[in-house]
Design an enzyme around this catalytic site. Structure first.
Site, PDB file in Angstrom:
ATOM      1  CG  ASP A 190      -1.921   7.778   0.155  1.00  0.00           C
ATOM      2  OD1 ASP A 190      -0.836   7.855  -0.439  1.00  0.00           O
ATOM      3  OD2 ASP A 190      -2.957   8.350  -0.232  1.00  0.00           O
ATOM      4  CG  ASP A 204      -1.712   1.207   1.425  1.00  0.00           C
ATOM      5  OD1 ASP A 204      -2.414   1.590   0.466  1.00  0.00           O
ATOM      6  OD2 ASP A 204      -1.660   1.822   2.512  1.00  0.00           O
TER       7      ASP A 204
END
Length: 271
Positions: free
Chosen positions: A15, A13
């Protein structure tokens, strides 16, 4: 325990994970990025961001030769060396953006649902919501197969919105900042499984996958990989994983790229 010379793949991932939640920096993770690069270990960006956003980040991270997963798994991008025959660069899971937007607008008009999506507002408003610059916000608005929402209504209406979307073949998934509407069959976990199989075909041997994420929209990815790093998040959402191999799950005490590095150091010994 995996080693750097194993057939590893890292799905990450962005953010709140590889990128800092506040300033979007990845610098604390640079030593590990260098180790992965030196060992030729694929790093697959797996994010709610748009292809336009990911392409810019891939270039900055020197990862343009790798596939990436965008819009929470609704889109998978294959670089030229991965495509066969007339295969297109993007593999879209389910409904496209215009179809999703049309459904959302019709439901809001019919039931007076209180929400705003990226398609309802200006780049300036998206910049306020996200902390991005306006040019970056414009990239975030170039969506192909999902729509981020800010919900302003009550819980009862929200539950009904979910039911209405399900009837249209759409689903909501929770990200770090937004709810995301996309095809019901799409998700990071499904995309990770699809790409892992492609990697295995290319290599001709089983692969070992590590997933790294901090939010509820990462849960399906973290359940689809061999080893899961759950980064401490800037949110109060629970992050339950339904796995029997508890030793293959590590929950960090650090946030963002510091936690990202902490997770890799936990699973991969470096001599």
């Amino acid at each position: 325990m995996p080693y750097l010379d194993d057939p590893l793949i890292i799905f990450t991932d962005l953010d709140g994970s590889l990128l800092d939640h506040h300033d979007y920096s990845w610098q604390p993770a640079q030593p590990w990025l260098d180790k992965l690069s030196a060992a030729n270990i694929p790093l697959v960006l797996t994010t709610s961001k748009t292809p336009a956003e990911v392409a810019a980040l891939q270039s900055a991270l020197h990862l343009t030769h790798q596939p990436f997963i965008a819009e929470n798994g609704a889109m998978i991008h294959l670089p030229p060396g991965w495509r066969t025959g007339d295969e297109v660069p993007f593999h879209i899971n389910g409904a496209g953006y215009s179809e999703i937007r049309q459904t959302l607008v019709e439901l809001r008009q019919r039931y007076d649902f209180e929400f705003r999506g990226f398609g309802d507002v200006t780049p300036n408003q998206v910049a306020v919501w996200t902390g991005l610059s306006e040019p970056e916000a414009e990239l975030a608005m170039q969506r192909e197969a999902s729509e981020p929402l800010v919900w302003f209504g009550n819980d009862l209406d929200f539950a009904y919105l979910k039911k209405c979307l399900a009837r249209e073949g759409l689903a909501l998934t929770r990200g770090g900042r937004f709810w995301h509407v996309m095809a019901a069959g799409a998700g990071k976990g499904q995309a990770v499984q699809w790409l892992s199989e492609r990697y295995q075909q290319k290599r001709g041997q089983p692969v070992i996958s590590i997933g790294i994420g901090d939010g509820p929209n990462d849960l399906s990815m973290l359940e689809a990989v061999n080893y899961a790093v759950v980064i401490k998040g800037h949110h109060d959402h629970e992050m339950p994983l339904h796995r029997d191999d508890i030793s293959h799950v590590f929950r960090t005490s650090e946030f963002g790229p510091q936690g990202w590095s902490q997770g890799l150091s936990h699973f991969i010994p470096v001599f």
